[in-house]
Design a protein around this motif. Structure first.
Motif, PDB file in Angstrom:
ATOM      1  N   VAL A  34     -36.670  91.827 108.064  1.00 52.40           N
ATOM      2  CA  VAL A  34     -37.665  92.905 108.113  1.00 52.40           C
ATOM      3  C   VAL A  34     -37.913  93.473 106.717  1.00 52.40           C
ATOM      4  O   VAL A  34     -39.059  93.649 106.286  1.00 52.40           O
ATOM      5  N   GLY A  35     -36.832  93.743 105.980  1.00 54.34           N
ATOM      6  CA  GLY A  35     -36.977  94.266 104.630  1.00 54.34           C
ATOM      7  C   GLY A  35     -37.725  93.312 103.724  1.00 54.34           C
ATOM      8  O   GLY A  35     -38.584  93.719 102.932  1.00 54.34           O
ATOM      9  N   TYR A  36     -37.428  92.027 103.862  1.00 48.24           N
ATOM     10  CA  TYR A  36     -38.074  91.006 103.039  1.00 48.24           C
ATOM     11  C   TYR A  36     -39.584  90.995 103.252  1.00 48.24           C
ATOM     12  O   TYR A  36     -40.370  91.036 102.291  1.00 48.24           O
ATOM     13  N   TYR A  37     -40.012  90.963 104.503  1.00 49.94           N
ATOM     14  CA  TYR A  37     -41.443  90.838 104.766  1.00 49.94           C
ATOM     15  C   TYR A  37     -42.197  92.152 104.579  1.00 49.94           C
ATOM     16  O   TYR A  37     -43.409  92.131 104.313  1.00 49.94           O
ATOM     17  N   LEU A  38     -41.502  93.272 104.682  1.00 47.94           N
ATOM     18  CA  LEU A  38     -42.172  94.534 104.360  1.00 47.94           C
ATOM     19  C   LEU A  38     -42.504  94.598 102.873  1.00 47.94           C
ATOM     20  O   LEU A  38     -43.574  95.081 102.489  1.00 47.94           O
ATOM     21  N   VAL A  39     -41.603  94.102 102.036  1.00 42.73           N
ATOM     22  CA  VAL A  39     -41.885  94.059 100.592  1.00 42.73           C
ATOM     23  C   VAL A  39     -43.008  93.075 100.305  1.00 42.73           C
ATOM     24  O   VAL A  39     -43.905  93.353  99.490  1.00 42.73           O
ATOM     25  N   ASP A  40     -42.973  91.909 100.960  1.00 41.92           N
ATOM     26  CA  ASP A  40     -44.072  90.947 100.788  1.00 41.92           C
ATOM     27  C   ASP A  40     -45.407  91.565 101.186  1.00 41.92           C
ATOM     28  O   ASP A  40     -46.429  91.361 100.522  1.00 41.92           O
ATOM     29  N   LEU A  41     -45.403  92.313 102.278  1.00 40.89           N
ATOM     30  CA  LEU A  41     -46.619  92.979 102.740  1.00 40.89           C
ATOM     31  C   LEU A  41     -47.090  93.995 101.706  1.00 40.89           C
ATOM     32  O   LEU A  41     -48.283  94.060 101.370  1.00 40.89           O
ATOM     33  N   TRP A  42     -46.149  94.756 101.169  1.00 46.13           N
ATOM     34  CA  TRP A  42     -46.468  95.764 100.150  1.00 46.13           C
ATOM     35  C   TRP A  42     -47.031  95.105  98.891  1.00 46.13           C
ATOM     36  O   TRP A  42     -47.936  95.639  98.244  1.00 46.13           O
ATOM     37  N   ASN A  43     -46.490  93.952  98.539  1.00 38.87           N
ATOM     38  CA  ASN A  43     -46.911  93.257  97.320  1.00 38.87           C
ATOM     39  C   ASN A  43     -48.192  92.448  97.494  1.00 38.87           C
ATOM     40  O   ASN A  43     -48.629  91.775  96.555  1.00 38.87           O
ATOM     41  N   GLY A  44     -48.774  92.485  98.671  1.00 39.56           N
ATOM     42  CA  GLY A  44     -50.053  91.821  98.876  1.00 39.56           C
ATOM     43  C   GLY A  44     -49.975  90.334  99.138  1.00 39.56           C
ATOM     44  O   GLY A  44     -50.978  89.623  98.996  1.00 39.56           O
TER      45      GLY A  44
END
Length: 201
Positions: free
Chosen positions: A69-79
């Motif tokens: 979850v943490g990994y993909y939330l950062v990916d989402l934030w980074n566009g």
């Protein structure tokens, strides 16, 4: 258990953040090749299970799930999942003028797939972490899971694939070092086990 889950989330955030900036410096490229691979995530599950007060399988699964979850939330934030809308009329004229949209299907799909994989892996890796602390042959085999996994992943999967493309010196060196470290660690664990329990297996 809560501490491990929080730690898992932070681990996932760290891996995604390092991946996002890995092109800025060779050291970050190397760190990305260490953190963002299967054996390090497996190691997280083993450590969570080994240190769980109770329910090691659940603790490992929860830790890995929150890491995903943490990994993909950062990916989402980074566009990572943002792209120009191909259905917009402007896309056919000038794609750069089309509005940017988020591929929520991609986010949910990736998080669901890898989240399920994390839960299933944790159910196995948690008990492995517990047994790894036993001074028996079974304990030794469990202690070998991470170092042998690292060697196999580097030398049999990732390194051959990297060498087929345009090999990046930093990546090749990192993979070779990690693989050798895995083999050396595995050998040391076997030697220590044999030395500590001669004739008692």
């Amino acid at each position: 258990m809560l501490w491990f889950i929080v730690g898992g989330f932070c681990f996932g955030v760290l891996v995604a953040a390092v991946n996002a900036v890995s092109g800025a410096h060779p050291a970050l490229v190397a760190l990305s090749q260490v953190l963002g691979v299967g054996w390090s995530w497996a190691g997280l599950g083993v450590v969570a299970g080994a240190n769980a007060v109770r329910r090691p399988a659940v603790t490992a699964s929860g830790t890995l799930l929150l890491a995903v979850v943490g990994y993909y939330l950062v990916d989402l934030w980074n566009g990572v999942y943002a792209h120009q809308d191909q259905d917009h009329p402007m896309y056919g004229i000038d794609p750069t003028q089309a509005p940017v949209i988020t591929s929520w299907d991609g986010v949910v799909g990736d998080m669901t797939f890898w989240g399920a994989a994390a839960v299933v892996s944790g159910l196995v890796l948690g008990p492995v972490g517990v047994v790894a602390g036993h001074p028996t042959w079974r304990g030794l085999l469990c202690r070998l899971v991470v170092p042998v996994g690292a060697a196999v992943e580097m030398f049999m999967l990732r390194l051959p694939f990297e060498l087929q493309l345009q090999p990046r010196p930093v990546v090749v060196t990192t993979m070779a070092v990690v693989g050798l470290a895995g083999l050396i660690t595995a050998g040391a664990l076997c030697f220590h086990h044999l030395k500590a329990r001669p004739g008692r297996h």
